[in-house]
Each structure stands twice: as structure tokens, then as C-alpha cells.
Design a protein around this motif. Sequence first.
Motif, PDB file in Angstrom:
ATOM      1  N   CYS A 124      43.647  49.779  43.042  1.00 17.54           N
ATOM      2  CA  CYS A 124      44.738  49.594  43.279  1.00 17.54           C
ATOM      3  C   CYS A 124      45.527  49.240  44.131  1.00 17.54           C
ATOM      4  O   CYS A 124      46.861  47.970  44.613  1.00 17.54           O
ATOM      5  CB  CYS A 124      45.153  51.554  43.678  1.00 17.54           C
ATOM      6  SG  CYS A 124      44.985  52.772  42.477  1.00 17.54           S
ATOM      7  N   ALA A 125      44.351  48.402  45.083  1.00 18.74           N
ATOM      8  CA  ALA A 125      44.455  47.225  46.195  1.00 18.74           C
ATOM      9  C   ALA A 125      45.115  46.151  46.126  1.00 18.74           C
ATOM     10  O   ALA A 125      45.797  45.627  46.199  1.00 18.74           O
ATOM     11  CB  ALA A 125      42.759  47.235  46.910  1.00 18.74           C
ATOM     12  N   GLN A 155      52.409  43.244  45.515  1.00 20.90           N
ATOM     13  CA  GLN A 155      53.612  43.410  46.608  1.00 20.90           C
ATOM     14  C   GLN A 155      53.962  42.604  47.150  1.00 20.90           C
ATOM     15  O   GLN A 155      55.076  42.416  47.033  1.00 20.90           O
ATOM     16  CB  GLN A 155      53.547  45.080  47.377  1.00 20.90           C
ATOM     17  CG  GLN A 155      53.538  46.268  45.793  1.00 20.90           C
ATOM     18  CD  GLN A 155      54.483  46.491  44.859  1.00 20.90           C
ATOM     19  OE1 GLN A 155      56.019  46.216  44.989  1.00 20.90           O
ATOM     20  NE2 GLN A 155      54.114  47.209  44.092  1.00 20.90           N
ATOM     21  N   ARG A 156      53.027  41.950  47.919  1.00 25.99           N
ATOM     22  CA  ARG A 156      53.216  41.385  48.347  1.00 25.99           C
ATOM     23  C   ARG A 156      53.015  39.488  48.043  1.00 25.99           C
ATOM     24  O   ARG A 156      53.733  38.549  48.639  1.00 25.99           O
ATOM     25  CB  ARG A 156      52.465  41.152  50.056  1.00 25.99           C
ATOM     26  CG  ARG A 156      52.302  39.993  51.090  1.00 25.99           C
ATOM     27  CD  ARG A 156      51.225  40.339  51.797  1.00 25.99           C
ATOM     28  NE  ARG A 156      50.277  40.713  51.309  1.00 25.99           N
ATOM     29  CZ  ARG A 156      48.953  39.428  50.843  1.00 25.99           C
ATOM     30  NH1 ARG A 156      49.179  38.178  51.062  1.00 25.99           N
ATOM     31  NH2 ARG A 156      47.609  40.373  50.777  1.00 25.99           N
ATOM     32  N   THR A 157      52.615  39.006  47.138  1.00 27.68           N
ATOM     33  CA  THR A 157      52.611  37.545  47.071  1.00 27.68           C
ATOM     34  C   THR A 157      53.186  37.644  45.616  1.00 27.68           C
ATOM     35  O   THR A 157      53.706  36.785  45.144  1.00 27.68           O
ATOM     36  CB  THR A 157      50.510  37.274  46.042  1.00 27.68           C
ATOM     37  OG1 THR A 157      50.736  38.151  44.869  1.00 27.68           O
ATOM     38  CG2 THR A 157      49.530  37.491  47.436  1.00 27.68           C
ATOM     39  N   LEU A 201      46.716  45.822  43.739  1.00 22.72           N
ATOM     40  CA  LEU A 201      48.228  46.335  42.279  1.00 22.72           C
ATOM     41  C   LEU A 201      49.396  45.785  44.109  1.00 22.72           C
ATOM     42  O   LEU A 201      50.389  46.169  44.601  1.00 22.72           O
ATOM     43  CB  LEU A 201      48.761  47.345  41.886  1.00 22.72           C
ATOM     44  CG  LEU A 201      48.269  47.238  41.024  1.00 22.72           C
ATOM     45  CD1 LEU A 201      48.277  49.038  40.236  1.00 22.72           C
ATOM     46  CD2 LEU A 201      49.494  46.505  39.762  1.00 22.72           C
ATOM     47  N   LEU A 202      48.685  46.664  45.083  1.00 22.85           N
ATOM     48  CA  LEU A 202      49.324  46.650  46.439  1.00 22.85           C
ATOM     49  C   LEU A 202      49.722  44.802  47.254  1.00 22.85           C
ATOM     50  O   LEU A 202      50.379  44.455  47.616  1.00 22.85           O
ATOM     51  CB  LEU A 202      48.425  46.940  47.819  1.00 22.85           C
ATOM     52  CG  LEU A 202      48.963  48.977  47.564  1.00 22.85           C
ATOM     53  CD1 LEU A 202      47.852  49.137  48.397  1.00 22.85           C
ATOM     54  CD2 LEU A 202      49.903  49.170  48.136  1.00 22.85           C
ATOM     55  N   GLY A 203      48.743  44.730  47.060  1.00 26.75           N
ATOM     56  CA  GLY A 203      48.192  43.079  47.050  1.00 26.75           C
ATOM     57  C   GLY A 203      49.464  42.335  46.016  1.00 26.75           C
ATOM     58  O   GLY A 203      50.256  40.968  46.573  1.00 26.75           O
ATOM     59  N   SER A 261      41.194  37.087  42.936  1.00 25.54           N
ATOM     60  CA  SER A 261      40.816  35.714  42.638  1.00 25.54           C
ATOM     61  C   SER A 261      42.091  35.116  43.585  1.00 25.54           C
ATOM     62  O   SER A 261      42.065  34.208  43.307  1.00 25.54           O
ATOM     63  CB  SER A 261      41.618  35.222  41.053  1.00 25.54           C
ATOM     64  OG  SER A 261      42.300  36.121  40.391  1.00 25.54           O
ATOM     65  N   VAL A 280      52.757  38.025  42.371  1.00 25.76           N
ATOM     66  CA  VAL A 280      51.811  36.985  41.038  1.00 25.76           C
ATOM     67  C   VAL A 280      50.234  38.176  41.372  1.00 25.76           C
ATOM     68  O   VAL A 280      49.994  39.298  42.158  1.00 25.76           O
ATOM     69  CB  VAL A 280      51.246  36.216  40.682  1.00 25.76           C
ATOM     70  CG1 VAL A 280      52.785  35.598  41.382  1.00 25.76           C
ATOM     71  CG2 VAL A 280      50.712  36.394  42.635  1.00 25.76           C
ATOM     72  N   GLY A 281      50.050  38.950  40.004  1.00 24.80           N
ATOM     73  CA  GLY A 281      48.647  40.131  39.226  1.00 24.80           C
ATOM     74  C   GLY A 281      47.432  38.198  40.154  1.00 24.80           C
ATOM     75  O   GLY A 281      47.486  37.655  40.645  1.00 24.80           O
ATOM     76  N   GLU A 282      46.386  39.599  39.738  1.00 24.86           N
ATOM     77  CA  GLU A 282      44.906  38.642  40.273  1.00 24.86           C
ATOM     78  C   GLU A 282      43.914  39.564  38.828  1.00 24.86           C
ATOM     79  O   GLU A 282      43.850  39.742  38.741  1.00 24.86           O
ATOM     80  CB  GLU A 282      45.159  38.902  40.983  1.00 24.86           C
ATOM     81  CG  GLU A 282      44.634  39.811  42.084  1.00 24.86           C
ATOM     82  CD  GLU A 282      44.348  39.220  43.038  1.00 24.86           C
ATOM     83  OE1 GLU A 282      43.018  38.789  43.688  1.00 24.86           O
ATOM     84  OE2 GLU A 282      44.971  40.618  44.026  1.00 24.86           O
ATOM     85  N   ALA A 283      43.100  38.723  38.713  1.00 27.29           N
ATOM     86  CA  ALA A 283      41.759  38.209  38.312  1.00 27.29           C
ATOM     87  C   ALA A 283      41.018  39.765  39.956  1.00 27.29           C
ATOM     88  O   ALA A 283      40.879  39.040  40.650  1.00 27.29           O
ATOM     89  CB  ALA A 283      41.118  37.895  37.418  1.00 27.29           C
ATOM     90  N   LEU A 287      51.626  57.122  41.403  1.00 26.87           N
ATOM     91  CA  LEU A 287      51.334  55.866  40.003  1.00 26.87           C
ATOM     92  C   LEU A 287      52.033  55.980  38.885  1.00 26.87           C
ATOM     93  O   LEU A 287      51.833  54.945  38.436  1.00 26.87           O
ATOM     94  CB  LEU A 287      49.923  55.619  39.541  1.00 26.87           C
ATOM     95  CG  LEU A 287      48.917  55.238  40.848  1.00 26.87           C
ATOM     96  CD1 LEU A 287      47.166  55.188  39.989  1.00 26.87           C
ATOM     97  CD2 LEU A 287      49.276  54.277  41.946  1.00 26.87           C
ATOM     98  N   ALA A 291      39.856  49.340  43.857  1.00 30.43           N
ATOM     99  CA  ALA A 291      40.268  48.001  43.747  1.00 30.43           C
ATOM    100  C   ALA A 291      41.715  47.602  42.557  1.00 30.43           C
ATOM    101  O   ALA A 291      42.190  47.053  43.349  1.00 30.43           O
ATOM    102  CB  ALA A 291      38.996  47.138  43.214  1.00 30.43           C
ATOM    103  N   PRO A 323      44.096  41.497  48.951  1.00 32.41           N
ATOM    104  CA  PRO A 323      44.683  42.456  49.012  1.00 32.41           C
ATOM    105  C   PRO A 323      45.576  43.202  49.606  1.00 32.41           C
ATOM    106  O   PRO A 323      46.679  43.277  49.528  1.00 32.41           O
ATOM    107  CB  PRO A 323      44.022  43.716  47.722  1.00 32.41           C
ATOM    108  CG  PRO A 323      42.689  43.558  48.017  1.00 32.41           C
ATOM    109  CD  PRO A 323      42.611  41.941  49.284  1.00 32.41           C
ATOM    110  N   LEU A 324      44.766  43.671  51.349  1.00 31.09           N
ATOM    111  CA  LEU A 324      46.050  44.699  51.337  1.00 31.09           C
ATOM    112  C   LEU A 324      46.229  43.785  53.298  1.00 31.09           C
ATOM    113  O   LEU A 324      46.534  44.933  53.915  1.00 31.09           O
ATOM    114  CB  LEU A 324      45.207  46.071  52.122  1.00 31.09           C
ATOM    115  CG  LEU A 324      43.930  46.488  50.373  1.00 31.09           C
ATOM    116  CD1 LEU A 324      43.257  48.019  51.040  1.00 31.09           C
ATOM    117  CD2 LEU A 324      45.179  47.180  49.844  1.00 31.09           C
TER     118      LEU A 324
END
Lengths: 413, 413
Positions: A193-194, A200-202, A196-198, B370, A204-207, A17, A191, B16-17
Motif C-alpha cells: 500500500c505504501a 500516485q506521486r511518481t 501504491l501511494l508512492g 526500487s 510509476v510502479g516499483e519493485a 482498496l 509495504a 514511498p510516503l
Amino acid sequence: MITTTDKTSDGEPRGPLAGIRVLDTTGVVVGPVATLMLAEQGADVIKIEPPEGDLMRRLGGRPRKPGMSPKFLHFNRNKRSIVLDLKSDEGREVMARLVATADVFVSNMRPRALQSLGLTFAAMAAINPRIVHCTISGFAIGGPYAGVPAYDTIIQGLSGVAACHAEVLGEPRFAPFVLTDHLVGIVAAQAICAALLGRQRTGVGEAIEVPMFENAAAFVLSEHLDQRTFDPDGHMGDPRIMNPDARPLQTQDGYICVSANTDAQMRAFFDAIGRPELKDDPRFASVASRVVHVRAYFAIRAEAMRERTTAEWVEILRRHDVPAMPYHTLQSLLDDPQLRGSGVLTNEIQNNEDGQEESMLGLRHPNRYSNTGVPASRLAPRFGEHGEEILAELGFGADERRRLAGRGADAAE
Amino acid sequence: MITTTDKTSDGEPRGPLAGIRVLDTTGVVVGPVATLMLAEQGADVIKIEPPEGDLMRRLGGRPRKPGMSPKFLHFNRNKRSIVLDLKSDEGREVMARLVATADVFVSNMRPRALQSLGLTFAAMAAINPRIVHCTISGFAIGGPYAGVPAYDTIIQGLSGVAACHAEVLGEPRFAPFVLTDHLVGIVAAQAICAALLGRQRTGVGEAIEVPMFENAAAFVLSEHLDQRTFDPDGHMGDPRIMNPDARPLQTQDGYICVSANTDAQMRAFFDAIGRPELKDDPRFASVASRVVHVRAYFAIRAEAMRERTTAEWVEILRRHDVPAMPYHTLQSLLDDPQLRGSGVLTNEIQNNEDGQEESMLGLRHPNRYSNTGVPASRLAPRFGEHGEEILAELGFGADERRRLAGRGADAAE
């Protein structure tokens, strides 16, 4: 064997990380466990403490050094500490600067508190759309208990952890750990880390929300719904676990733990204890029939183990390929050659109040990463230890740091 | 509230994955728990079962449908199953094709077995340098116990879990869960995601090892090293947890869980039970002194709770801002409005042997995301249910699938 190739300029492993920055406003256990995992894997975890400090500094057992209780030390190593009064303008000014630089924000505040402090995902995403905003809650938002204060023992009592002890012991008890805090902390780290992987694809961050009660109940029920899964009147509680002989078994001189689940292990076990005739007993012939006759099966194990010493049985069972190991007390565990050899339990150096070095027993990350490795371990931070350093990194000049110091952002030194 | 914007063409959340493919050769609990978390977050988890199937299909309680035990159902939802005999050329041929398409490989085989089956990290990296290769081991490689077979109860007995029960109960017991399997499974899911994040930076995969014993011992010792942290003769075991009254407290009509850790909660609690004079008792005046006098503090709690019903106390304590909740039995937990409202516990439909639909009680992922959301839940796979489908995805034509079927790669239908 495992070797690290991903190193810093001074040859230190960076961890998987490396480069991830985490803002951690949590205290006590659940949040600090989550961010401990991230810190040990190389994330830059900034522990944002309120003016009164993380409660665990005092709640976690008698300290040698003020504010450095044993449990605080073990749950906060490899983190940096800054003191921020998030109710003050100065504290918010620093927080906004931190949010702009961060990948992750973790809190266990309730929605109302996040709102009033301007720490909602919406507020942070306006500054940094890539931030992953993790709320560890007692109860999922939207449910009837949302916002009700939750602590580990309350969650253990409500989620079935205490009820499982009642199934075995006849009365409700808590597990002898801060079990649901500790468990859900690890779930939260996963959750995060998952997410953060999401990202990479989208892009944007999320809540994300990690509710303690729902996670603890899912943990308990996944093991113990049993026949209730199919039948409204079906029995709950795995009979292989809710069993009087599902415990370390007494030997002539101590206790042993034995496991014989497969048919091959069952046959080898009956040979090892000199009861070969039982190999053909229909009650034990298959996994399914041993589940039905588990009480009889475990009772035979328990009776047999009383006949020899632990060392004798471990040697005999090992020879027959039956999984078995001695039982450790907390004391004997500390001398275990595997544990010591693994480097998970190590002698660290801590400075005492007078700045003198004193050795202490510390823990290290148990997992291994062949390329990214595990970064060198640092002791848990003193209260506000890294305030100056972090303010400087954020670009606050000496004058600004003086202005902020003691007014919402404090090096506390 | 939380809303999902990252959806598939049919409007389903992807998780997310999404886009991560996991090859899972594990069985029973620790591995399946790890890959369950990944599957629920949208990873494509391919459960590679040996010809005899995952032991948990039979070990996990009486099934309604052959090979679909309750525990198997709860630990394997959202996964796809293919049967591969990895000892056969056909099985290896399919495995090599899978490795080329995968992000993650998870096993709990011992090094010798990985070697003999050609499943080492080195062998896989030659096909796919970006693969993250996770071995869940009993004991870290390189230590004296490396390669010794480990099961949950053996790890509980060796890692101090059973010893903590001995501190409280006077005799060693296991926690009434497959605790270390379940815990380390979550740890493995987190380590896998951390390694996938590391891969984003380094561009290459790596081998990671998650040892059960070392993780379980670190879990226990981080809570219970206590004074032993500083002093070779120091006491181990957190006295706030190893305490006769650290349990759900008896009321007039049941049990209640109360938590009052801060000074404000302490004062409110003494007001709530009509003992305001205790607010000035020096034994209870500070967090530190309450830790020292925890037995007296907890004994006062226990005595007070006997005087009223659970509902009365919950109402009174809530009014005084003291965290408190009733105790749930396993039965009453199933009717909890928060748990039902959260959707974590739901009525699913399972087809029985005759293909008729029967309802069953199922579990869902407790956490919320989210943006990426949680994908629609699918029941655990039948043995080899997705063999045909997966072989077709890998580009094996109808003839090749016929050749492979029953010869190492089997749809088992």
C-alpha cells in the motif's frame, strides 16, 4: 458510530482498496496473509494457483471438502482462483494479459524462478509501467543467505523468536503460531500500500522486497536489544517480559491478566490489594524504579491474585481503575460477547461436496472504515473456481477459453 | 539489484510516503510501531507528546540519556517531537493549525477523551475534510468492552495468545514480546495506507478504527480454529504447531531448525537421515497423511537430529534440498552475516548528556523500494526536540512562539 457512504450501485460498501487489482502467485501463509488484507479492503485479488494448487489446501488441517482445509479457508476468503501453469506458453499468455490489467503482483518465488518464468519487475514494467512488484523473500537479496529456502520455523529459529522463548523457558521453542509468516504477511500488505501511494506521486510502479528474516529479526531486536543498544556487554532481553511472573496470574478459580504501568495505576493497585503501605516503597515509587525492581513488583501481584476469584478481582480492580481482564481459553474465547458482537467471528455457509449447504465458523476483517467500509465477505475460492470468469474478463472468447482450458489456464471444474 | 531513482535535491531517497504528514498522539508501543513504519517510508511523523512525555521514554529499559530508553529509541526513530498540552487553549491552537496541514491523525485515546479534547473525526474533518483519522482501540466501539482499558498482556490473555501457549506448555503464558501491541501497530499502519489510497478515489478522508482485541483474536483463530471451523465439537489448535517436537531440534552440539512440508522434501529428508524405507511408509506418503501422523513424523526428525552436529546436518540437508538452518541465540543473532550485511542492524551515533558522541546499536527499515527507496535514518527525537521548528513551519512568529512556549506548546529545551 461509523457509517459507510462510499457504496456500489447495489448499496454494498466498496472498501478502501476498491479498484486495485492484485495478482497473487503465493501459497501457504506469508503471501496469502498479505493478500487477504488487501482483499478484505476491497482489492480484486486473483489467486494464481499452480496445477498442483496452493499447498495450504492440504496442509492446513483436515478439510470437509477436498482442497478446502480450515487454514486455507481462513487465509484466502474474498479472493478469486485461477489455475495457471506458468511454465506453459498458454499460462504465460494469460499472465501477460493479467499483468496489463493489474496494479500489484505478489510472489514469494526466488529470483532465479522469477527470471525463468519471465516474472521479473523489468519484464512486467515493459507491459505495465505502473505495476508494483512485491517479492516476499526469506532473506534479502544481496546477503549471504539470499536464495536459501525459508519457512516460518526456520525464520523463528534464526531471527531470535525461539531464543526469546529460551530466555523465559530455559530451552528454545517456537511461538505457537506461524508467527513470522503471519507477521511478515501483514508487513508486506503495508509495504504494498505504501508503494501504491508512492506511485500516485511518481507516476510509476516499483519493485519492492520484503525479506522475512530481516523483518523478524527487527521485530525481536526492537523489543529486546535493551542495554546491548548502548553497551557491547549490555544485557539483552526486556526484563519486564523475560520474567517468570509475566504471565496470566493464578486466582482461586482461574487466571487473570493485570497491567499497572503508570504511577497512578501502581498506587491504585496497591490500594486494591490492601497493601497501601507499598505505595511509599522506594522500589515501586517511579516507573524507572519499578523497571529495576520488576521481579519484586510482579511477585507481589502474583501472590495477591491467588487470594480471590477472577470475577472478584476483575470487579475490585475495575473499581480502582486498574486495567484487568480474565484469561480466555481457546474454547471460552469463542463465546466472548465482544468478539461475537464485533462480527469478526461469524457463522458462514459453505457448500459441501454434494452441493448441500453446511454452516461453518468464519472470520471477518476486524477494522472499520467510516466512508469506504468493508465489502461483503466471500468464502475462499475452490481450486480454479473463477478461471472461466477471469479469462472472459480478459477478453478471451469461448474458443480461446476452450483452447486454454487444461493447457496452462484451467477453470479446473 | 534494487536502485532508487526518486531522490531529493541532495540526492537522498524520499521513500514511498514522501509528502504524507502524520500527527501521532500515541505512546508506549502499538501507536509508535504504526507510525514508525510510516516514518521509515518517508512520511513526516510529528510525535505530539503530553507534558509528561511518552511513557516509553522511561518504561523501555534503562536509558543512557534521560528519557531515551532503548525501546523508545527503537520505536521512535525518524519522527519529530513537539510537546503539546491538549487540555490548554494554546495546545489546541497549535493542534488546529497542525490538523489543517496533515494527512493522518493517529491516537489510542478512548472516545470520551477524543471528545473532550476536540479531537474527533468530525471536529478534524471540519478543518480538513481529507484527513484520515485512525483510532487504535482496545476493543471495537459498540461492543460490551468498548472503552475498557487494554494493554498488551491483557489482550494476549483475552485473545487466545496465552491460551495457545497453554496448549503447548500446559499453562498459560504470554509470548515473550509485546506481541499484540507490535502486531496491531503494523495492522494499523496498513489500514492507514489503505485509507489514504481510498481517499485518492473518494476525495475525502475517513475515520478508521483498529481494535487490538479483535485483531489479535482473528490472528489466533485464523491459525487455530482448525476442526472447530466445521464442527461445534471439533478440535481447536493446529496439531502441527501444538506439538512437543515443533521446536528447534537438539543436535550433538546445539539446535537446528528443519522444515520438510512437500512430498519432495519429505523424500529428500528420509534419504538425508539414511531412512529411505520411510519414503514408502503410508503414514508419511502424502501431505494429508503427514498432517494426520504429524507426531510420528516430527518424532523421527527429532531423533535423527541428535546424531550429528548442527553444521554437519545443515550441510547434509542443504545437499539434499531440505530447508534447514541453525538456531540463533540473541547473542549469535547480532553477529549474523545476513543481518549485518542487510544494514538492518547498524552502529549509530547518539549524543550523550554532555553532547559527546557515543555509538549505539540501531535498527533500520528492512524492506526495499526500487524507485522511492528508504530515506536516511534519523535517531528518535529528544523530548520536544522539534517544537520550535514545527511552530515556525506552522507560521507562528517569534513572539507567538515565545507566548506558546511553556504554555501548552513547548520546545522543552
